[in-house]
Design a protein around this motif. Structure first.
Motif, PDB file in Angstrom:
ATOM      1  N   GLU A 260       1.073  -1.135  -0.137  1.00 29.99           N
ATOM      2  CA  GLU A 260       0.126   0.262   0.101  1.00 29.99           C
ATOM      3  C   GLU A 260       1.120   0.705   0.389  1.00 29.99           C
TER       4      GLU A 260
ATOM      5  N   SER B 122       1.589   4.834   0.736  1.00 30.47           N
ATOM      6  CA  SER B 122       1.657   6.049   1.455  1.00 30.47           C
ATOM      7  C   SER B 122       1.608   7.871   1.154  1.00 30.47           C
TER       8      SER B 122
ATOM      9  N   ALA C 180       3.009   2.661   3.337  1.00 26.09           N
ATOM     10  CA  ALA C 180       2.454   1.795   4.615  1.00 26.09           C
ATOM     11  C   ALA C 180       3.394   1.480   5.584  1.00 26.09           C
TER      12      ALA C 180
END
Length: 434
Positions: free
Chosen positions: A146, A148, A163
């Motif tokens: 993921e 960020s 992340a």
């Protein structure tokens, strides 16, 4: 040979391999556009890694997409021939369908679309297309990552932050992370699209689950019905077996294996429909049928919804970028860019969103080719790509928003009255037409 590292502990790892080309590309987002670009980069010898937060490429929203001749031509430049053959063997050719139909809310035929016998367009299951593109990307696809944020490190090198605290650097970062793109919002210093004023509900219904009368009325074609007070129902026809674009059963891998209607209901996005986004399955199906019933739609026109696979019924809000090309990608060209819905988020009413993302990917690959032979700088290549993307996005958004506005205008007192008066006249004229 070293590999691209993305460790959990906070550390920055360059995207570089021994013996790789001089340009290293990080693609954020493993949807259709991101995977198509990554497949093309890999095929042409670039060092690429694509990162997506999903852990399974088959766990994707959406049901079917249409690729016209331009999108297919672009895809052929991006993926190996064997991937393209397997895709076509799993697609439903529009040229084998009946002419599309337009209905009113009572189920009366009010017109037809163009003759499709010469159409090169093909419909595909989104899962099938994404799975094949992921196969073309291979080990360069990093799932469960993921993103960020994006920025530049202390040396001015583009950096992708995750992340989990890790990060990677690259010569070029491309955001292909959809309408809520982290990359595009960084570049634009804010959102790149806004709600289009429509909420949609989609689902799947097998032809064999409908009554004989509805099977005959709907036929092997797609259709659109628009009624008063902002209610519309699109019904797409998908048959990758009977209408296969390429007759090669041994290569077929479509998740749809029988004639199926992929439908999408549309209503104005209001406080009344806001709760729909928290509903799923049977609850959402019931709420949708009640809303159509309140709008006085004939019962048989709702059969395709009532007999749908309940697990397939889901709601989503339409978003749209500006139709003005000058508003798209409103940043200076550089070593971070974006494509597809990250730039020109488009309502599904044009059926061209995925195709446009694939064309973006092919164009970016072409422009980057000029950097390899020294005829263009990276900034010039990205600038040329973004100029073409703005025009593509504007044309597609203009088409999609025409349908959105037609639906919304029927929700006005004048629009509702005009729709109620005009549709019986159009239906009568259609019946009398030889």
């Amino acid at each position: 040979m070293s590999t691209i590292e993305t460790k959990v502990e906070p550390r920055q790892v360059p995207l570089a391999r021994e013996g790789s080309p001089s340009m290293h590309v990080a693609v954020v987002g493993g949807g259709i556009g991101g995977l198509a670009l990554s497949a093309g980069l890999r095929r042409n010898g670039f060092d690429v890694a694509v990162f997506d937060r999903d852990t399974d490429v088959a766990a994707t929203g959406g049901y079917h997409i249409t690729l016209d001749e331009r999108a297919q031509s672009a895809l052929e430049r991006l993926v190996p021939p064997q991937i393209m053959r397997r895709l076509l063997a799993s697609g439903s050719a529009l040229r084998m369908r009946e002419r599309d139909a337009f209905w009113d809310h009572r189920g009366r035929l009010i017109g037809h679309g163009p003759d499709l016998t010469g159409s090169a367009s093909v419909d595909f299951d989104r899962i099938t297309l994404r799975t094949l593109l992921a196969e073309a990307v291979g080990d360069d696809l990093r799932l469960g990552k993921e993103v960020s944020g994006v920025d530049h490190d202390e040396h001015g090198t583009p950096r992708v932050q995750f992340a989990d605290g890790s990060s990677v650097t690259a010569d070029l970062v491309v955001g292909a992370d959809g309408a809520h793109s982290v990359v595009a919002q960084h570049l634009a210093a804010g959102p790149t699209n806004s709600p289009a004023g429509i909420i949609g509900v989609s689902g799947r219904t097998r032809l064999e689950d409908l009554s004989p009368a509805e099977r005959k009325r709907l036929g092997s074609r797609s259709a659109l019905a628009i009624g008063p007070r902002g209610a519309a129902l699109y019904i797409g026809f998908l048959d990758p077996v009977g209408n296969a674009a390429l007759d090669a059963p041994d290569l077929r891998m479509s998740v749809t294996t029988c004639p199926t209607y992929i439908w999408g209901a549309m209503f104005p996005d209001t406080a009344d429909t806001e709760p729909w986004q928290d509903l799923r399955g049977e609850q959402l199906q019931t709420a949708l049928l009640d809303r159509f019933g309140d709008r006085k739609w004939a019962g048989h026109t709702l059969e395709v919804i009532a007999r749908a696979d309940r697990e397939s019924v889901t709601a989503f809000r339409f978003t749209a970028a500006s139709t003005d090309a000058a508003d798209l990608a409103p940043w200076r060209a550089g070593s971070i860019t974006a494509l597809g819905d990250a730039v020109h988020a488009t309502p599904p009413t044009a059926g061209m969103g995925a195709g446009a993302a694939i064309r973006d990917a092919a164009d970016l690959l072409d422009q980057l080719g000029a950097t390899a032979d020294g005829t263009a700088s990276l900034t010039d290549a990205v600038g040329s790509f973004e100029a073409g993307m703005r025009q593509r996005g504007s044309e597609m958004l203009t088409l999609a928003m025409k349908t959105v506005r037609r639906i919304l205008v029927t929700d006005t007192p004048l629009g509702a009255a005009a729709t109620a008066v005009a549709t019986p006249i159009l239906a009568a004229a259609t019946r009398l037409r030889p």
